[in-house]
Design a protein around this motif. Structure first.
Motif, PDB file in Angstrom:
ATOM      1  N   UNK A 270      -9.055  43.638  36.257  1.00 15.66           N
ATOM      2  CA  UNK A 270      -7.424  44.186  36.079  1.00 15.66           C
ATOM      3  C   UNK A 270      -6.398  44.363  36.991  1.00 15.66           C
ATOM      4  N   UNK A 271      -6.816  44.340  38.079  1.00 10.65           N
ATOM      5  CA  UNK A 271      -5.651  44.550  39.318  1.00 10.65           C
ATOM      6  C   UNK A 271      -5.218  42.969  39.784  1.00 10.65           C
ATOM      7  N   UNK A 272      -5.854  41.657  39.532  1.00 12.14           N
ATOM      8  CA  UNK A 272      -4.865  40.386  39.176  1.00 12.14           C
ATOM      9  C   UNK A 272      -4.300  39.995  38.283  1.00 12.14           C
ATOM     10  N   UNK A 273      -5.330  40.078  36.647  1.00 13.77           N
ATOM     11  CA  UNK A 273      -4.513  39.723  36.386  1.00 13.77           C
ATOM     12  C   UNK A 273      -3.225  40.768  36.004  1.00 13.77           C
ATOM     13  N   UNK A 274      -3.404  41.619  36.289  1.00 13.88           N
ATOM     14  CA  UNK A 274      -2.086  42.426  36.156  1.00 13.88           C
ATOM     15  C   UNK A 274      -0.803  42.994  37.150  1.00 13.88           C
ATOM     16  N   UNK A 275      -1.648  42.876  38.259  1.00 13.43           N
ATOM     17  CA  UNK A 275      -0.271  42.267  39.111  1.00 13.43           C
ATOM     18  C   UNK A 275      -0.144  41.638  39.190  1.00 13.43           C
ATOM     19  N   UNK A 276       1.669  41.293  39.754  1.00  4.15           N
ATOM     20  CA  UNK A 276       2.793  40.552  39.650  1.00  4.15           C
ATOM     21  C   UNK A 276       2.384  39.392  40.343  1.00  4.15           C
ATOM     22  N   UNK A 277       1.313  39.042  40.918  1.00  2.46           N
ATOM     23  CA  UNK A 277       1.121  37.828  41.886  1.00  2.46           C
ATOM     24  C   UNK A 277      -0.042  37.835  42.333  1.00  2.46           C
ATOM     25  N   UNK A 278      -0.663  37.576  43.386  1.00  4.44           N
ATOM     26  CA  UNK A 278      -1.695  36.972  44.553  1.00  4.44           C
ATOM     27  C   UNK A 278      -2.236  37.934  45.450  1.00  4.44           C
ATOM     28  N   UNK A 279      -0.627  38.015  46.435  1.00  3.79           N
ATOM     29  CA  UNK A 279      -0.301  38.757  47.446  1.00  3.79           C
ATOM     30  C   UNK A 279      -0.164  40.786  46.759  1.00  3.79           C
ATOM     31  N   UNK A 280       0.608  40.535  45.501  1.00  6.46           N
ATOM     32  CA  UNK A 280       0.442  42.200  45.363  1.00  6.46           C
ATOM     33  C   UNK A 280      -0.885  42.057  44.499  1.00  6.46           C
ATOM     34  N   UNK A 281      -2.126  42.011  44.481  1.00  7.20           N
ATOM     35  CA  UNK A 281      -2.781  42.303  44.230  1.00  7.20           C
ATOM     36  C   UNK A 281      -3.678  43.838  45.518  1.00  7.20           C
ATOM     37  N   UNK A 282      -3.547  41.876  46.353  1.00  7.41           N
ATOM     38  CA  UNK A 282      -4.153  41.685  48.004  1.00  7.41           C
ATOM     39  C   UNK A 282      -4.135  43.344  48.532  1.00  7.41           C
ATOM     40  N   UNK A 283      -2.372  43.509  48.704  1.00  4.97           N
ATOM     41  CA  UNK A 283      -2.185  44.771  49.058  1.00  4.97           C
ATOM     42  C   UNK A 283      -2.406  46.097  48.577  1.00  4.97           C
ATOM     43  N   UNK A 284      -2.595  45.788  46.980  1.00  5.13           N
ATOM     44  CA  UNK A 284      -2.458  47.178  46.658  1.00  5.13           C
ATOM     45  C   UNK A 284      -4.124  47.201  46.734  1.00  5.13           C
ATOM     46  N   UNK A 285      -5.449  45.959  46.555  1.00  2.00           N
ATOM     47  CA  UNK A 285      -6.736  46.145  46.387  1.00  2.00           C
ATOM     48  C   UNK A 285      -7.491  46.510  48.668  1.00  2.00           C
ATOM     49  N   UNK A 286      -6.567  47.487  48.778  1.00  2.00           N
ATOM     50  CA  UNK A 286      -6.501  47.275  50.259  1.00  2.00           C
ATOM     51  C   UNK A 286      -5.674  48.225  50.951  1.00  2.00           C
ATOM     52  N   UNK A 287      -4.488  49.181  49.335  1.00  2.00           N
ATOM     53  CA  UNK A 287      -4.085  50.239  50.448  1.00  2.00           C
ATOM     54  C   UNK A 287      -4.929  51.045  50.380  1.00  2.00           C
ATOM     55  N   UNK A 288      -6.009  50.900  50.447  1.00  2.00           N
ATOM     56  CA  UNK A 288      -6.579  52.520  50.889  1.00  2.00           C
ATOM     57  C   UNK A 288      -7.228  53.031  49.091  1.00  2.00           C
ATOM     58  N   UNK A 289      -8.604  53.642  49.481  1.00  2.00           N
ATOM     59  CA  UNK A 289      -9.392  53.944  47.753  1.00  2.00           C
ATOM     60  C   UNK A 289      -8.302  55.122  47.252  1.00  2.00           C
ATOM     61  N   UNK A 290      -7.611  55.764  48.020  1.00  2.00           N
ATOM     62  CA  UNK A 290      -6.916  57.043  47.085  1.00  2.00           C
ATOM     63  C   UNK A 290      -5.668  55.647  46.359  1.00  2.00           C
ATOM     64  N   UNK A 291      -4.961  54.772  47.477  1.00  2.00           N
ATOM     65  CA  UNK A 291      -3.970  54.327  46.612  1.00  2.00           C
ATOM     66  C   UNK A 291      -4.400  53.295  45.446  1.00  2.00           C
ATOM     67  N   UNK A 292      -5.745  52.698  45.552  1.00  2.00           N
ATOM     68  CA  UNK A 292      -6.141  52.319  44.822  1.00  2.00           C
ATOM     69  C   UNK A 292      -6.042  52.556  43.279  1.00  2.00           C
ATOM     70  N   UNK A 293      -6.532  54.043  43.575  1.00  2.00           N
ATOM     71  CA  UNK A 293      -7.243  54.438  42.757  1.00  2.00           C
ATOM     72  C   UNK A 293      -6.245  54.835  41.794  1.00  2.00           C
TER      73      UNK A 293
END
Length: 503
Positions: A270-293
């Motif tokens: 979901x993150x990698x498909x609908x994030x704007x870019x790989x960088x945006x996906x990585x930023x989201x995934x590394x934003x902490x548990x609360x940030x991701x969820x």
């Protein structure tokens, strides 16, 4: 006579026992922390997690399964019976750590339940600032309070008899599995999902030399499976005399990590498909548990086809994971008091009351929640050392040859003696020291016990915990009923009648 034979064991079936064990292990970390770490560290993290599961986490849980069945007591009584009264404080402190860690975890359950209803109604769809929305939900909101207290009331009805705990786990865990498999199939069919997984799971062999990956993997295994929490001491005291320890523990361990992998197959595509870019996906995934969820995924659910349905199913599975963990810890904390002959219903009610009471500051303030989560989450490594000491002093070889292997279809080898009695407790201590060293850099006033994430607050609260555990251990030594372990009989005792009455 048929009825009496059926009531010989504390669990109605092996399946019921496994569902209780797996349900107690699987928590929200399987669905938000594990995927985030896979995205951050790649396939090397998955390999490290599996290796540490085999060498450290599973052997410790096997020790705890042995201790509960051999003593027919929860952790304080188990340490008393197997090692002697001066060791009771170890089981008491480890139980206290697990309980304190979950007092704030009940608040996270409230957040998840609140978002479950918001997914059903679609009320977070169209909200531009989802971080502000989460802040409002997590800041002593009355709606969140309802989503906190109602599930905690349900915990009572699911745990006031041991049989109810088993029935709850047999109902929830399979449903959670079906939901996650369905969500994973959906996520994997989205455009770009496979490429995202290739990126996340790819790795270079040199990355396996990264010590931080191993620290994160070992930490994930401890927090997820429950090594050092004494969870399995309490749950296994109800297991049949000849129930297979080796196979059951491996099923529990790999069942837990399988749920984590399913969570990864749901979240990362979901993150990698609908994030704007790989960088945006990585930023989201590394934003902490609360940030991701609560921020990132809710934003993504808006863009998904059938997003409201997907969001509802995701938060439902997350709520189930949190709920099964909480009913397990409620049983664990009530266990030592039940061992003293107190009413199970009163002990369960007391455990729920104190979870709410001690979780209230975390409900009111996220900084307090962070403080408590950090303090007692790292405290379970102390419990890991204690489980290893139990194996060392009782004798891991004796444990293996006289007790575990005779009741297990799959036999464990002498490697268990080294892993349980030496490697696991030493690694537990080393990982704890590494985290303490890192914590010095989290706050300039690392020595200050009144800071949110300082070494000072960890040491101060652990010291207070040991003082509390010391006084409770004296009580448990004196009033815990029965000594069912007989050192002259190299076999597990039958389940005492007073324990069967709880079923």
């Amino acid at each position: 006579m048929e009825t009496l034979n059926k009531k010989k064991d504390g669990y109605s079936s092996r399946f019921g026992l496994l569902m209780v064990m797996v349900g107690g292990s699987v928590g929200t970390g399987n669905l938000w922390r594990f995927p985030r770490l896979v995205c951050t560290y790649g396939g090397a993290f998955v390999i490290a997690a599996v290796v540490s599961l085999l060498i450290i986490a599973i052997p410790l849980v096997m020790v705890e399964n042995f201790a509960g069945r051999a003593s027919r007591h929860s952790a304080p009584g188990a340490f008393r019976d197997l090692l002697g009264s001066k060791w009771t404080i170890m089981g008491t402190f480890a139980t206290l750590c697990y309980f304190m860690m979950h007092c704030n975890y009940t608040v996270i359950l409230a957040w998840v339940v609140r978002y479950l209803f918001m997914s059903i109604t679609g009320s977070y769809f169209g909200v531009e600032d989802k971080l502000e929305l989460f802040t409002n939900v997590a800041s002593a909101d009355w709606g969140t309070a309802v989503c906190w207290l109602v599930p905690m009331a349900l915990v009572f009805f699911c745990t006031n008899r041991q049989g109810f705990l088993e029935k709850t786990a047999k109902f929830i865990v399979p449903i959670m599995l079906v939901i996650l498999v369905g969500l994973a199939c959906y996520s994997m069919t989205q455009p770009g999902a496979v490429e995202g997984l290739k990126y996340s799971f790819g790795f270079e062999f040199s990355e396996l030399l990264n010590a931080n990956i191993w620290i994160q993997a070992i930490t994930q295994d401890f927090w997820s499976l429950g090594s050092g929490t004494m969870l399995c001491v309490t749950l296994s005291k109800y297991s049949a005399k000849k129930e297979d320890i080796v196979v059951n523990t491996n099923v529990q361990g790999f069942g837990d990590i399988s749920f984590a992998m399913l969570g990864t197959l749901v979240v990362l595509p979901c993150i990698f498909t609908f994030a704007g870019s790989t960088e945006e996906a990585l930023e989201l995934a590394q934003s902490g548990n609360n940030g991701v969820t609560f921020v990132g995924l809710t934003n993504l659910f808006e863009t998904l086809p059938m997003g409201r349905v997907i969001g509802t199913l995701f938060f439902l599975s997350l709520a189930f994971a949190a709920f099964t963990s909480i009913i397990a810890v409620t049983t664990v904390f009530a266990g030592p008091f039940i061992d003293m002959g107190w009413s199970r219903k009163k002990c369960i009610a007391g455990a729920i009351f104190f979870q709410v009471l001690l979780g209230f500051p975390s409900f009111m303030n996220q900084d307090i929640l962070t403080n408590q989560d950090t303090t007692w989450g790292f405290g379970i490594f102390i419990g890991g050392m204690f489980s290893g000491i139990l194996a060392m002093k009782f004798g891991a070889r004796k444990m293996r040859e006289k007790f575990i292997n005779p009741v297990s279809d799959r036999k464990i080898t002498r490697a268990f003696d080294i892993k349980a009695g030496y490697i696991a407790p030493i690694v537990s201590g080393v990982v704890l020291l590494v985290w303490l060293k890192d914590a010095i850099g989290w706050d300039e006033q690392w020595w200050n016990p009144f800071r949110t994430e300082s070494v000072g607050t960890l040491l101060f609260q652990w010291a207070a915990g040991f003082v509390v555990a010391y006084f409770f251990a004296k009580k448990f030594n004196k009033d815990t009923i029965g000594v069912y372990y007989d050192p002259d009989k190299e076999e597990f005792p039958e389940i005492p009648e007073r324990i069967m009455d709880e079923v």
